[in-house]
Design a protein around this motif. Structure first.
Motif, PDB file in Angstrom:
ATOM      1  N   GLY A 124      -2.148   0.162 -13.836  1.00 42.58           N
ATOM      2  CA  GLY A 124      -1.566  -0.578 -12.733  1.00 42.58           C
ATOM      3  C   GLY A 124      -0.143  -0.132 -12.435  1.00 42.58           C
ATOM      4  O   GLY A 124       0.255   0.011 -11.280  1.00 42.58           O
ATOM      5  N   LYS A 125       0.632   0.101 -13.495  1.00 47.48           N
ATOM      6  CA  LYS A 125       2.001   0.593 -13.313  1.00 47.48           C
ATOM      7  C   LYS A 125       1.999   1.961 -12.630  1.00 47.48           C
ATOM      8  O   LYS A 125       2.857   2.254 -11.789  1.00 47.48           O
ATOM      9  CB  LYS A 125       2.711   0.682 -14.663  1.00 47.48           C
ATOM     10  N   ALA A 126       1.039   2.801 -12.997  1.00 47.43           N
ATOM     11  CA  ALA A 126       0.952   4.137 -12.400  1.00 47.43           C
ATOM     12  C   ALA A 126       0.641   4.046 -10.903  1.00 47.43           C
ATOM     13  O   ALA A 126       1.184   4.808 -10.090  1.00 47.43           O
ATOM     14  CB  ALA A 126      -0.109   4.967 -13.106  1.00 47.43           C
ATOM     15  N   VAL A 127      -0.229   3.099 -10.543  1.00 50.10           N
ATOM     16  CA  VAL A 127      -0.554   2.918  -9.128  1.00 50.10           C
ATOM     17  C   VAL A 127       0.669   2.446  -8.350  1.00 50.10           C
ATOM     18  O   VAL A 127       0.983   2.966  -7.270  1.00 50.10           O
ATOM     19  CB  VAL A 127      -1.709   1.913  -8.966  1.00 50.10           C
ATOM     20  N   LEU A 128       1.402   1.476  -8.895  1.00 48.69           N
ATOM     21  CA  LEU A 128       2.604   0.985  -8.225  1.00 48.69           C
ATOM     22  C   LEU A 128       3.639   2.098  -8.074  1.00 48.69           C
ATOM     23  O   LEU A 128       4.300   2.213  -7.031  1.00 48.69           O
ATOM     24  CB  LEU A 128       3.210  -0.177  -9.017  1.00 48.69           C
ATOM     25  N   ALA A 129       3.772   2.941  -9.110  1.00 48.10           N
ATOM     26  CA  ALA A 129       4.726   4.049  -9.045  1.00 48.10           C
ATOM     27  C   ALA A 129       4.323   5.060  -7.979  1.00 48.10           C
ATOM     28  O   ALA A 129       5.175   5.597  -7.249  1.00 48.10           O
ATOM     29  CB  ALA A 129       4.830   4.724 -10.415  1.00 48.10           C
TER      30      ALA A 129
END
Length: 382
Positions: A124-129
């Protein structure tokens, strides 16, 4: 009997239109995306497959409120439903699909991402980034369908029927258009047992029709910016008709003096552009259209040049004749008359007609000398 397969269809989300808002006091990010144009033909392991517009229209609403996992969930090397419990554990990042609709022959939808939930996982963090970085965000629709064989069709070998939409995933660092041999899927059959089914991975970005459509839209936009009317307006209309497929009349009124283009010339141009749209490849589309339009325009431009030259000769002859009349009528000397433009000569010409010439001395009143106060010398009679 039709074969049941799973299809993963890759596309690109509209990263430029990402927006942030709040729902129920929580931060969410909304990513617009699209999938499945009407009557699209995509590659399959056993030939090209047609996805009919009516099949899409009858089923696309199934995507509403479905998961938007990170990638297509796989268990033990096999694709599973994004709504399967293990699939949810593997791919859920707090994202789902909503506002599913059809516009302009394409399925559109929004991906809603709960920021707090997305931050609970590395994926999820990777998608937001990735969204924050502004780069391209790929998506991939997972659906099931039955492939109906088609005989003697050069465009496609099978037709997709009975579409069942499972999810629309978010892809990061993942090739969504892999070969069919790189994955199999699981499907629960009528007996409640799992069975393996073939997986077809396709990509809308690889469809030639999409590339032609993109080039055509860019062409139309460029032509619309043209300021020239007359011949060019007709050329633009012919190209738009060829690509859009309309049967409307040209948008410019056909006046007799409108660049003097004959119906035969315009038809020849239209036919050439239509032939072009059917024959050229996407890679050479822009160059080929440019050459074809240039070749088609040349006879029209040459014809207009001839008309312009003929008109100039007529104007020159008229101006010479008017100047001579003006000089003969003693309105101007030859040098001064030689400076007159055609419009000025036309305005002065009526005064050069017999009986219309202006008096050399404006005070001279002819037979009205009494009224003018003119007295004859002494000893002379009137």
């Amino acid at each position: 009997m039709p074969q049941t397969v799973r299809v993963n269809v890759r596309a690109v989300a509209n990263a430029a239109a990402v927006r942030k808002t709040k729902r129920n006091g929580r931060d969410v990010i909304i990513v617009p995306s699209a999938t499945m144009p009407d009557d699209v033909v995509m590659n399959g392991s056993q030939g090209k497959v047609l996805y009919p517009a009516d099949e899409i229209a009858n089923s696309y609403r199934q995507l509403e409120r479905t998961p938007a996992p990170l990638g297509h969930p796989m268990v033990n090397g096999k694709f599973v439903s994004a709504r399967d419990p293990e699939g949810i554990n593997l791919g859920y990042i707090g994202a789902w699909n909503e506002n599913v609709r059809q516009e302009d022959g394409r399925v559109l939808l929004d991906k809603v991402i709960d920021v707090e939930v997305a931050n609970r996982s590395e994926g999820g963090k990777a998608v937001l980034a990735a969204i924050e970085a502004g780069g391209p965000i790929h998506t991939s629709t997972g659906l099931l369908c039955k492939l109906e064989p088609v005989q003697n069709n050069k465009t496609y070998a099978k037709i997709a029927r009975s579409l069942v939409w499972d999810h629309d995933a978010i892809l990061l660092n993942e090739e969504g258009a892999a070969t069919p041999e790189q994955g199999v899927g699981m499907l629960v059959n009528a007996n409640g047992e799992s069975e393996e089914i073939e997986v077809i991975n396709s990509s809308l970005t690889d469809v030639l029709d999409q590339e032609i459509d993109y080039a055509g839209h860019r062409l139309v936009e460029a032509l619309t910016r043209r300021e020239h009317a007359g011949v060019w307006e007709r050329i633009k209309t012919a190209i738009m008709d060829a690509f859009v497929g309309t049967e409307r009349e040209p948008s410019v009124n056909r006046k007799e003096d409108d660049m003097a283009v004959s119906d035969e010339q315009f038809k020849a141009l239209s036919d050439e552009v239509k032939t072009l749209s059917e024959s050229v490849s996407a890679e050479n589309l822009g160059k080929a259209i440019g050459e074809a339009v240039a070749n088609a325009v040349k006879p029209l431009v040459d014809a207009q040049a001839e008309i312009t030259a003929n008109q100039k000769a007529k104007d020159d002859a008229e101006l010479t004749e008017l100047r001579e009349k003006i000089v003969k009528a003693n309105l101007m000397d030859e040098a001064a008359a030689g400076e007159l433009t055609l419009n000025a000569a036309r305005a002065l010409a009526p005064k050069a007609e017999p009986g219309q010439a202006a008096a050399l001395n404006g005070a001279f009143k002819g037979n009205n000398d009494k009224k003018a106060g003119f007295k004859l010398p002494a000893g002379e009679k009137e």
